[in-house]
Design a protein around this motif. Structure first.
Motif, PDB file in Angstrom:
ATOM      1  N   LEU A 713       0.826  -1.199   0.000  1.00  9.12           N
ATOM      2  CA  LEU A 713       0.000   0.000   0.000  1.00  9.12           C
ATOM      3  C   LEU A 713       0.869   1.261   0.000  1.00  9.12           C
ATOM      4  O   LEU A 713       0.562   2.238  -0.691  1.00  9.12           O
ATOM      5  N   ASN A 714       1.966   1.221   0.777  1.00 12.06           N
ATOM      6  CA  ASN A 714       2.860   2.375   0.820  1.00 12.06           C
ATOM      7  C   ASN A 714       3.464   2.652  -0.551  1.00 12.06           C
ATOM      8  O   ASN A 714       3.517   3.814  -1.001  1.00 12.06           O
ATOM      9  N   LEU A 719       3.650   5.805  -5.780  1.00 16.91           N
ATOM     10  CA  LEU A 719       3.644   5.924  -7.237  1.00 16.91           C
ATOM     11  C   LEU A 719       2.370   6.560  -7.790  1.00 16.91           C
ATOM     12  O   LEU A 719       2.374   7.083  -8.904  1.00 16.91           O
ATOM     13  N   SER A 720       1.283   6.519  -7.033  1.00 21.10           N
ATOM     14  CA  SER A 720      -0.009   7.004  -7.535  1.00 21.10           C
ATOM     15  C   SER A 720      -0.290   8.458  -7.199  1.00 21.10           C
ATOM     16  O   SER A 720      -0.998   9.144  -7.934  1.00 21.10           O
ATOM     17  N   LYS A 781       2.451  -3.829  -9.563  1.00 20.55           N
ATOM     18  CA  LYS A 781       3.458  -4.728 -10.121  1.00 20.55           C
ATOM     19  C   LYS A 781       4.843  -4.395  -9.553  1.00 20.55           C
ATOM     20  O   LYS A 781       5.613  -5.295  -9.166  1.00 20.55           O
ATOM     21  N   ALA A 782       5.159  -3.110  -9.475  1.00 17.83           N
ATOM     22  CA  ALA A 782       6.445  -2.686  -8.921  1.00 17.83           C
ATOM     23  C   ALA A 782       6.525  -2.982  -7.429  1.00 17.83           C
ATOM     24  O   ALA A 782       7.581  -3.373  -6.910  1.00 17.83           O
ATOM     25  N   ALA A 783       5.378  -2.803  -6.733  1.00 20.06           N
ATOM     26  CA  ALA A 783       5.364  -3.025  -5.288  1.00 20.06           C
ATOM     27  C   ALA A 783       5.551  -4.503  -4.940  1.00 20.06           C
ATOM     28  O   ALA A 783       6.094  -4.840  -3.874  1.00 20.06           O
ATOM     29  N   LEU A 784       5.096  -5.385  -5.813  1.00 18.75           N
ATOM     30  CA  LEU A 784       5.198  -6.821  -5.547  1.00 18.75           C
ATOM     31  C   LEU A 784       6.533  -7.426  -6.022  1.00 18.75           C
ATOM     32  O   LEU A 784       6.793  -8.603  -5.791  1.00 18.75           O
TER      33      LEU A 784
END
Length: 794
Positions: A713-714, A719-720, A781-784
């Motif tokens: 979530l962070n 990024l959003s 995708k980047a967070a995972l």
């Protein structure tokens, strides 16, 4: 050198497939929208260009002082044609009297069809520069002749030669075919006219013309003129303005009729008049869609610039090496322009395919008959020119920006794109979403305006009402018998006669006088003659008094007024009041709620209803709700055929006719919504590409944050939030722009909706949600991603 530029451009496209796909898709979509709009605009601005002398053809209009304001009419008294020839003949090459386009029954053997036609003077064929396939421009000189369009001739006679064949018109006279002309295109004012009759035939068969005691006091016809060579239309218009006023009787001069010429080039796009002044018309939509087309194409160019500059760091070393081995900046500029032009050319080819596939659907929505102008040099010149300009505009920023990198810093590894380098990209994203949000708000306002007018009380019950156009009088002549038969077989519950349809005004009249009326006030009220059953059949709603009745012989001299008439006349107790009409006294027996007969966006005019001696133009029927409409119509047709076997059964559902009054606004709303969706799609393509780049650029940062304990979530929020902030800024800019633009648009309608706050709230929420959905895929995708892979050394 040029070949090397192409090779390098092609290799770069293949190397960055996702980037190239997004760019080309966005550009082709933007080009397709721009081309569709361009074809639509071209169809509009070339309206009536089919006629060779369209710039010297005009119709007569008149301004009159009526009902406390100035009304503009195209309807003219029939002696005005001869008056123009006698007094001002040297000003005109042609003066042509004409009826209104209306349906007629044409019969050839067993073939009976209803088609629209005009009665016009013989010079009309030459004036309109019709392309005669058979016959000459003198084909209408015989009073009993008829000139057909090519398609109508084939319908009636097949492959046989139609010349000199006979056609029976309206079950009355036989006319000889003396000419066949090429079908007129859809973008002409006479497109619905499929045949021409002689004006002389109109004079012979129209009893009203022959017996009119005051021909200068009545309107009912059109007048078309073609200016003589070297004559200025505006000057001639000023000279003829009093031609009707000079021939009117003294008591009619209070209308102060002023005649003027309205050029053919303005018939379609500048058709609206208010208080005697031309206020535009469809031209507003030409400007609207033209601007939309430019902005949608601009959105696609913005995508290209954003994505190209965003990937600048990845190409920085390439630029540095090229400069180090001797490349000049101009050569690099041409290389980057070559890449953008290649993308633009590929996008143009895809655009042509898209437009060809979309045209049938677009024509259906726009109610057009547009086709690709494959054989037009102008089309290719515009298309190729637009492609080159698009490629240059889209590639200008990347070419100038990337080629400016200093090779020393790049190759030493000290080059970094500064924080300010992202500012232009952010500005362009804001511009993209500003345009998209304005389109969305505008679309919602348009649909809301249509719904607002739809919900307006119409003053009668449209459900199950059918209007039958009586081409022959036999049915009306046996009205009581027809009524009894239809009610007995259960097809209808009520039936009535009327002089005009429920959704149009056919007759207006002056000469009304009432108590305390200002003697200087000139009036012109819609006046409808009906049978006594009319009110009960349509279900009009009484505010005071009663309906017409066959039980009261005095109702032949009675009026039913609408609310607007009572208000205009200032009648406090209208029932029982005496109103004089051309000197005859009529007593008011009832007041009904306003019925919407004309535009649902305009105030209802003061209207008068009376009992007509022979209201034999239309039958109004209310279908029996207990029976199916199909079965009821079959029974009605069977009864009609008993009394008029030769006439076709032509009927219209009143609710469908009323719905057609909203077609123009609905069409504009559908087109706007389609363009808004495409604008959002193009903007989202750009956001997706930008999110992909940012995720790649911040891979190591995300890996470190995850090692330090950051949650999915962070990272998603990280990024959003930047994109959401840009969209919020776009909303703040777009809201006042959209409000101002749509407020001005709504001023064209006297009966209009407001611009509610929730439109902006819904649009804002939708824009933010769409943004989050677009960027979330890459953000999550980047967070995972496994931080071990993210932090691995290059």
């Amino acid at each position: 050198m040029f070949k090397n530029y192409l090779k390098a451009a092609w290799r770069n496209l293949l190397k960055n497939k996702a980037h190239s796909f997004i760019n080309i898709t966005g550009l082709s979509a933007g080009m397709a929208v721009a081309m569709l709009i361009g074809l639509w605009v071209w169809d509009e601005v070339t309206f009536n260009h089919y006629h060779k002398n369209y710039d010297r053809i005009a119709t007569l209009k008149q301004n009159q002082l009526l009902n406390g304001g100035i009304d503009t009419w195209q309807s003219m008294p029939y002696p005005i044609g001869d008056a123009l020839r006698n007094s001002y003949g040297n000003y005109f090459k042609h003066v042509v009297m004409s009826s209104w386009t209306q349906p007629h029954l044409l019969t050839v053997g067993d073939t009976r069809i209803m088609k629209n036609g005009n009665s016009m003077e013989p010079e009309a064929l030459d004036m309109l520069s019709l392309k005669m396939q058979q016959g000459t421009y003198a084909a209408l000189k015989d009073p009993y002749s008829i000139v057909l369009s090519a398609s109508l001739a084939r319908t009636l006679f097949g492959d046989a030669n139609p010349m000199d064949k006979l056609i029976k018109i309206d079950n009355k006279d036989e006319l000889k075919v003396t000419g066949v002309y090429e079908d007129l295109p859809a973008n002409t004012s006479f497109a619905s006219t499929t045949f021409f009759l002689p004006w002389e035939y109109k004079l012979i068969t129209d009893k009203w013309i022959r017996e009119n005691p005051n021909p200068w006091g009545s309107n009912g016809f059109q007048v078309f003129v073609e200016m003589a060579d070297h004559m200025d239309m505006a000057q001639v218009s000023r000279k003829i303005r009093n031609i009707r006023l000079d021939h009117q009787q003294p008591d009619e001069r209070k209308f102060h009729s002023q005649i003027f010429l309205h050029p053919m080039r303005k018939w379609h796009l500048y058709e609206q008049f208010k208080q005697g002044v031309n206020t535009g018309g469809r031209i507003q939509f030409v400007w609207l869609f033209g601007i939309i087309g430019v902005f949608v194409l601009l959105l696609a160019c913005i995508n290209f610039m954003n994505l190209s500059t965003a990937r600048s760091e990845k190409r920085a070393k390439e630029v540095g090496i090229r400069k180090a081995i001797g490349s000049f900046r101009l050569q690099l500029i041409w290389q980057f322009f070559g890449e953008s032009l290649m993308m633009s050319v590929i996008a143009f080819v895809l655009c042509l395919i898209l437009v060809q596939l979309m045209l049938p659907f677009f024509n259906e929505v726009a109610d057009k008959n547009i086709s690709m102008l494959w054989g037009s040099p102008l089309f290719w010149l515009a298309g190729i020119g637009c492609t080159v300009i698009t490629g240059l505009v889209a590639g200008s920023y990347p070419a100038l920006y990337l080629s400016s990198f200093q090779p020393v810093k790049v190759l030493k590894g000290t080059f970094r794109v500064g924080r300010l380098a992202a500012v232009p990209r952010k500005v362009l994203v804001v511009v993209q979403f500003t345009v998209s949000v304005v389109l969305i708000i505008g679309t919602i306002v348009i649909f809301r305006q249509v719904q607002f007018a739809r919900d307006r009380p119409v003053g009668y019950n449209r459900d199950g009402l059918v209007s039958v156009d009586l081409m022959a009088t036999e049915v009306a002549d046996h009205f009581e018998a027809v009524k009894h038969a239809l009610q007995s077989n259960g097809a209808v519950t009520e039936i009535a006669q009327a002089e005009s349809p429920l959704t149009q005004v056919w007759n207006t009249n002056g000469g009304f006088d009432w108590k305390d009326k200002d003697p200087s006030l000139s009036v012109d009220f819609p006046t409808t003659g009906v049978s006594p059953e009319f009110g009960k059949t349509i279900g009009w709603q009484f505010k005071e008094g009663r309906d017409f009745s066959r039980e009261f012989a005095s109702d032949s001299a009675a009026f039913v007024l609408n609310e607007s008439a009572v208000k205009f006349m200032g009648l406090k107790n209208p029932v029982g009041e005496i109103i004089k009409w051309d000197g005859m006294s009529f007593h008011v027996i009832g007041v009904i709620k306003d019925m919407i007969v004309e535009s649902p966006y305009a105030p209802v005019r003061p209207s008068v209803f009376c009992i007509a001696k022979n209201p034999n133009n239309f039958l109004i029927l209310r279908l029996n709700p207990a029976a199916s409409a199909t079965e009821a119509l079959r029974k009605i047709e069977a009864v009609f055929k008993q009394y008029s076997p030769a006439a076709p059964f032509s009927y219209k559902f009143v609710d469908l006719e009323y719905a057609r009054k909203f077609e123009n606004e609905q069409r504009i709303g559908k087109l706007s919504s389609g363009f808004a969706i495409l604008a959002i799609f193009i903007s989202c393509l750009g956001l997706f590409g930008m999110a992909t780049f940012m995720a790649e650029q911040r891979t190591k940062e995300i890996g470190i944050r995850k090692v330090m304990g950051a949650s999915v979530l962070n990272v998603w929020t990280l990024l959003s939030k930047d994109f959401v902030m840009l969209v919020v800024i776009a909303l703040l800019i777009a809201a006042p722009l959209a409000y101002f633009g749509m407020y001005k648009w709504l001023q064209h309608y006297e009966y209009r909706s407001g611009i509610a706050w929730w439109i902006f709230a819904v649009t804002a929420a939708g824009a933010v949600i769409i943004t989050l959905l677009t960027v979330s895929y890459q953000a999550i995708k980047a967070a995972l991603m496994n931080p071990v892979k993210s932090l691995r050394s290059e």
